[in-house]
Enzyme design. Structure first.
Site, PDB file in Angstrom:
ATOM      1  N   ARG A  56       0.829  -1.201   0.000  1.00 24.32           N
ATOM      2  CA  ARG A  56       0.000   0.000   0.000  1.00 24.32           C
ATOM      3  C   ARG A  56       0.865   1.254   0.000  1.00 24.32           C
ATOM      4  O   ARG A  56       2.020   1.236   0.400  1.00 24.32           O
ATOM      5  CB  ARG A  56      -0.916   0.011   1.222  1.00 24.32           C
ATOM      6  CG  ARG A  56      -1.995  -1.059   1.213  1.00 24.32           C
ATOM      7  CD  ARG A  56      -2.917  -0.938   2.425  1.00 24.32           C
ATOM      8  NE  ARG A  56      -2.176  -1.066   3.685  1.00 24.32           N
ATOM      9  CZ  ARG A  56      -1.846  -0.065   4.468  1.00 24.32           C
ATOM     10  NH1 ARG A  56      -2.175   1.182   4.136  1.00 24.32           N
ATOM     11  NH2 ARG A  56      -1.174  -0.272   5.579  1.00 24.32           N
ATOM     12  N   LYS A 198      -8.511  -2.687   0.624  1.00 18.74           N
ATOM     13  CA  LYS A 198      -8.435  -1.879   1.832  1.00 18.74           C
ATOM     14  C   LYS A 198      -9.195  -0.563   1.708  1.00 18.74           C
ATOM     15  O   LYS A 198      -9.637  -0.005   2.716  1.00 18.74           O
ATOM     16  CB  LYS A 198      -6.973  -1.622   2.191  1.00 18.74           C
ATOM     17  CG  LYS A 198      -6.264  -2.868   2.715  1.00 18.74           C
ATOM     18  CD  LYS A 198      -6.996  -3.499   3.904  1.00 18.74           C
ATOM     19  CE  LYS A 198      -6.242  -4.670   4.501  1.00 18.74           C
ATOM     20  NZ  LYS A 198      -7.031  -5.344   5.581  1.00 18.74           N
ATOM     21  N   HIS A 217     -11.142  -5.113  12.191  1.00 22.84           N
ATOM     22  CA  HIS A 217     -10.055  -5.755  11.455  1.00 22.84           C
ATOM     23  C   HIS A 217      -9.658  -6.998  12.239  1.00 22.84           C
ATOM     24  O   HIS A 217      -8.762  -6.968  13.082  1.00 22.84           O
ATOM     25  CB  HIS A 217      -8.889  -4.778  11.327  1.00 22.84           C
ATOM     26  CG  HIS A 217      -7.859  -5.205  10.333  1.00 22.84           C
ATOM     27  ND1 HIS A 217      -6.570  -4.719  10.327  1.00 22.84           N
ATOM     28  CD2 HIS A 217      -7.927  -6.060   9.285  1.00 22.84           C
ATOM     29  CE1 HIS A 217      -5.893  -5.261   9.334  1.00 22.84           C
ATOM     30  NE2 HIS A 217      -6.699  -6.087   8.695  1.00 22.84           N
ATOM     31  N   SER A 235       0.473  -8.342  12.263  1.00 19.94           N
ATOM     32  CA  SER A 235       1.306  -9.334  11.581  1.00 19.94           C
ATOM     33  C   SER A 235       2.303  -9.966  12.547  1.00 19.94           C
ATOM     34  O   SER A 235       2.957  -9.276  13.331  1.00 19.94           O
ATOM     35  CB  SER A 235       2.062  -8.657  10.422  1.00 19.94           C
ATOM     36  OG  SER A 235       2.892  -9.574   9.761  1.00 19.94           O
ATOM     37  N   LYS A 239      -2.442 -14.724  14.227  1.00 21.63           N
ATOM     38  CA  LYS A 239      -3.888 -14.633  14.017  1.00 21.63           C
ATOM     39  C   LYS A 239      -4.396 -15.707  13.048  1.00 21.63           C
ATOM     40  O   LYS A 239      -5.374 -16.399  13.323  1.00 21.63           O
ATOM     41  CB  LYS A 239      -4.255 -13.238  13.504  1.00 21.63           C
ATOM     42  CG  LYS A 239      -5.751 -13.024  13.319  1.00 21.63           C
ATOM     43  CD  LYS A 239      -6.065 -11.605  12.883  1.00 21.63           C
ATOM     44  CE  LYS A 239      -5.557 -11.330  11.482  1.00 21.63           C
ATOM     45  NZ  LYS A 239      -6.048 -10.042  10.951  1.00 21.63           N
ATOM     46  N   THR A 240      -3.706 -15.836  11.911  1.00 19.61           N
ATOM     47  CA  THR A 240      -4.141 -16.815  10.908  1.00 19.61           C
ATOM     48  C   THR A 240      -4.029 -18.233  11.450  1.00 19.61           C
ATOM     49  O   THR A 240      -4.940 -19.051  11.310  1.00 19.61           O
ATOM     50  CB  THR A 240      -3.302 -16.675   9.625  1.00 19.61           C
ATOM     51  OG1 THR A 240      -3.460 -15.361   9.105  1.00 19.61           O
ATOM     52  CG2 THR A 240      -3.734 -17.682   8.584  1.00 19.61           C
ATOM     53  N   ASP A 254     -10.365 -11.636   7.897  1.00 16.10           N
ATOM     54  CA  ASP A 254      -9.722 -10.322   7.968  1.00 16.10           C
ATOM     55  C   ASP A 254     -10.631  -9.151   8.343  1.00 16.10           C
ATOM     56  O   ASP A 254     -10.218  -8.279   9.087  1.00 16.10           O
ATOM     57  CB  ASP A 254      -9.064 -10.018   6.621  1.00 16.10           C
ATOM     58  CG  ASP A 254      -8.031  -8.909   6.708  1.00 16.10           C
ATOM     59  OD1 ASP A 254      -7.249  -8.895   7.675  1.00 16.10           O
ATOM     60  OD2 ASP A 254      -8.010  -8.051   5.821  1.00 16.10           O
ATOM     61  N   ARG A 319       1.512 -12.215  -1.931  1.00 16.59           N
ATOM     62  CA  ARG A 319       0.116 -12.395  -1.538  1.00 16.59           C
ATOM     63  C   ARG A 319      -0.606 -13.384  -2.442  1.00 16.59           C
ATOM     64  O   ARG A 319      -0.252 -13.572  -3.604  1.00 16.59           O
ATOM     65  CB  ARG A 319      -0.620 -11.053  -1.622  1.00 16.59           C
ATOM     66  CG  ARG A 319      -0.154 -10.018  -0.610  1.00 16.59           C
ATOM     67  CD  ARG A 319      -0.827 -10.203   0.720  1.00 16.59           C
ATOM     68  NE  ARG A 319      -0.436  -9.177   1.688  1.00 16.59           N
ATOM     69  CZ  ARG A 319      -1.090  -8.956   2.829  1.00 16.59           C
ATOM     70  NH1 ARG A 319      -2.159  -9.681   3.118  1.00 16.59           N
ATOM     71  NH2 ARG A 319      -0.680  -8.028   3.657  1.00 16.59           N
TER      72      ARG A 319
END
Length: 528
Positions: A56, A198, A217, A235, A239-240, A254, A319
């Site tokens: 981004r 996003k 989020h 990150s 979490k994943t 997400d 990604r």
């Protein structure tokens, strides 16, 4: 140029002979290959490169300073204003640019799996692979929904149009501009597809709270008894890994909303990091990358076309985008009831936060606003020792409204629906990074499982002397001595010194908040 004439320009654009509306996945893949926008991997995924922008561009993101939103937006470094005149001029130029392309691709769909609160969107793309990305990331309509579709927000992405900052009033050749009055996101000068995802999330973070819905989020899953869990974390916090549970069904990975009906996924797909991805570590993501999926900046073997997920020569931010239906064990549609448990994940490299702690409502609001984790030495240039990093509400780049608005809503939801909140430290124990060791994943899994199954509801706790957190004295499957950080350090005084250093950084970070912040800090922040 007035907005009326701009609206007419959009209508004219969509009526052009070069417009390709709602192409299927196979049709889009064919276009990608014919236009040489990407190549196929051995698994059938489209692999595209994004050039110099592999992430981004936050410094190039703006919100149009319009009368209806001017007093609501939290203006500052994240939400930078741009004038209506600058936006109108750029908008007209981009639309004219797209009219001159041989093909323009349009996807019509939704953001928000709850039909009562979903936002109809359309995405207009210069590139076929970007339209494929939109098709996989947002919610796809059926034939009936498509027939009655009227876009409530439009994303226009023209990577080949580069702004002239001196003429166009931008910060660089790249721009991501949101107009809430025009209900348009205008993107130019960047090929990074994540800007589209996003931007819509940022839009929903403005629109949903206006309807008393908390936008979040986080990932979410649901157990066999219908119990819902939310996982917040930056990150590297796990979490994943922790939200992927064979005994629980995935709601989304997400972005979510929490309404009076319960939790719903904002998206229709997943946008997973795939650096160092392996089938052994993350089989669900690995197996989801097949025909119709999109790989960004992943290096392929020239002969076999097998992805090399360990190759970071283009970027660490590789990604994969794929529809949520590519994951087994999901909830369809992606809606569920009210959360029973909320997990805030942090990877504390200072080794002072407890591996699990029960939070009061005020502590939950405080840690939600803080959004703390650690950056480790070597992860970024110039970082030679662990550094505290804070991301408001675990998603500061995407919050148009004042942060305390979201925290206040969280507190209200906790009160109304009785959700239990836990802080889980997946970072270091027995000392800081370089001295102690990373918390064992098996212990973290056991703690999360105990929290989700209600096994910690009545367990005896002890108060942490620095942060004021309630630490369970017993968790099934975890040695008692692991649960209290001060007991894992060889030198208790060294622990207290390091813990107070981190507490001071929490306080310093919290000074940027206004409104309810003082009351939240008093009741929910560090106590020593």
């Amino acid at each position: 140029m007035t907005y009326v004439s701009i609206e007419n320009e959009v209508t004219q654009l969509l009526e052009g002979d070069n417009i390709k509306i709602q192409l299927s996945v196979p049709q889009l893949v064919e276009k990608v290959l014919a236009r040489k926008e990407g190549t196929l991997s051995a698994t059938g995924a489209v692999c595209a490169l994004t050039g110099k922008y592999t992430g981004r561009s936050p410094e190039d993101k703006f919100i149009v300073n319009e009368p209806s939103v001017a007093g609501k937006i939290d203006w500052g470094r994240v939400n930078k204003p741009i004038s209506e005149e600058v936006f109108a001029s750029l908008y007209s130029k981009v639309l004219q640019y797209l009219k001159e392309r041989s093909e323009v691709f349009v996807f019509k769909g939704f953001a928000g799996a709850d039909r009562k609160y979903r936002l109809p969107i359309q995405v207009i793309n210069e590139y076929a692979w970007h339209n494929l990305f939109a098709h996989q990331l947002f919610i796809r309509p059926d034939e009936e929904e498509l027939a009655g579709h009227e876009a409530g927000f439009t994303v226009i992405s023209a990577p080949g149009f580069k702004a002239n900052p001196e003429v166009d009033g931008t910060a660089s050749e790249t721009f991501i501009i949101v107009s809430f009055e025009k209900r348009v996101v205008l993107i130019g000068g960047t090929e990074y597809a994540g800007e589209m995802k996003k931007s819509i999330f940022s839009v929903m973070n403005y629109l949903l709270p206006e309807s008393s819905i908390l936008s979040m989020h986080c990932s979410a899953n649901v157990g066999r008894e219908g119990d819902v869990a939310l996982f917040f974390g930056l990150s590297g916090t796990g979490k994943t890994t922790l939200s992927a549970d064979n005994n629980r069904r995935l709601i989304g990975d997400d972005e979510h909303g929490w309404s009076a009906n319960g939790v719903f996924n904002i998206e229709g797909g997943c946008y997973a990091k795939c650096i160092n991805l392996s089938k052994e570590k993350e089989p669900q993501i690995f197996d989801a990358i097949r025909f119709g999926s999109v790989l960004e900046n992943v290096v392929l073997d020239q002969n076999s076309r097998e992805p090399d997920y360990d190759d970071s020569s283009l970027t660490e931010n590789t990604r994969a985008a794929y529809p949520i239906q590519a994951i087994e064990n999901i909830v369809e549609p992606s809606v569920a009831g009210h959360p029973n448990a909320i997990i805030f994940l942090t990877a504390d490299a200072f080794g002072v936060l407890p591996p699990i702690a029960k939070l009061t409502k005020e502590q939950a609001m405080y840690h939600f606003l803080s959004g703390y984790t650690s950056k480790l030495a070597g992860t970024e240039r110039g970082i030679t020792s662990p550094q505290a990093t804070f991301s408001t509400c675990f998603g500061s780049p995407f919050l148009p409204l004042p942060a305390t608005r979201y925290a206040e809503m969280l507190g209200e939801k906790i009160d109304e629906y009785g959700a239990r909140v836990y802080l889980v430290n997946t970072g270091w124990t027995g000392g800081e990074y370089g001295v102690g060791s990373r918390m064992k994943l098996a212990y973290t899994r056991a703690m999360v499982q105990a929290a989700l199954e209600g096994e910690l509801n009545a367990v005896e706790t002890v108060k942490d002397e620095i942060f004021g957190l309630d630490i369970p004295l017993h968790v099934p499957g975890v040695p008692d001595e692991v649960l209290q950080p001060v007991k894992t350090w060889p030198d208790a005084e060294a622990y207290r010194k390091k813990a107070q250093e981190l507490a001071a950084q929490f306080r310093e970070n919290f000074q940027k908040f206004t409104g309810l912040a003082a009351e939240i800090e008093e009741k929910g922040g560090p106590v020593a």
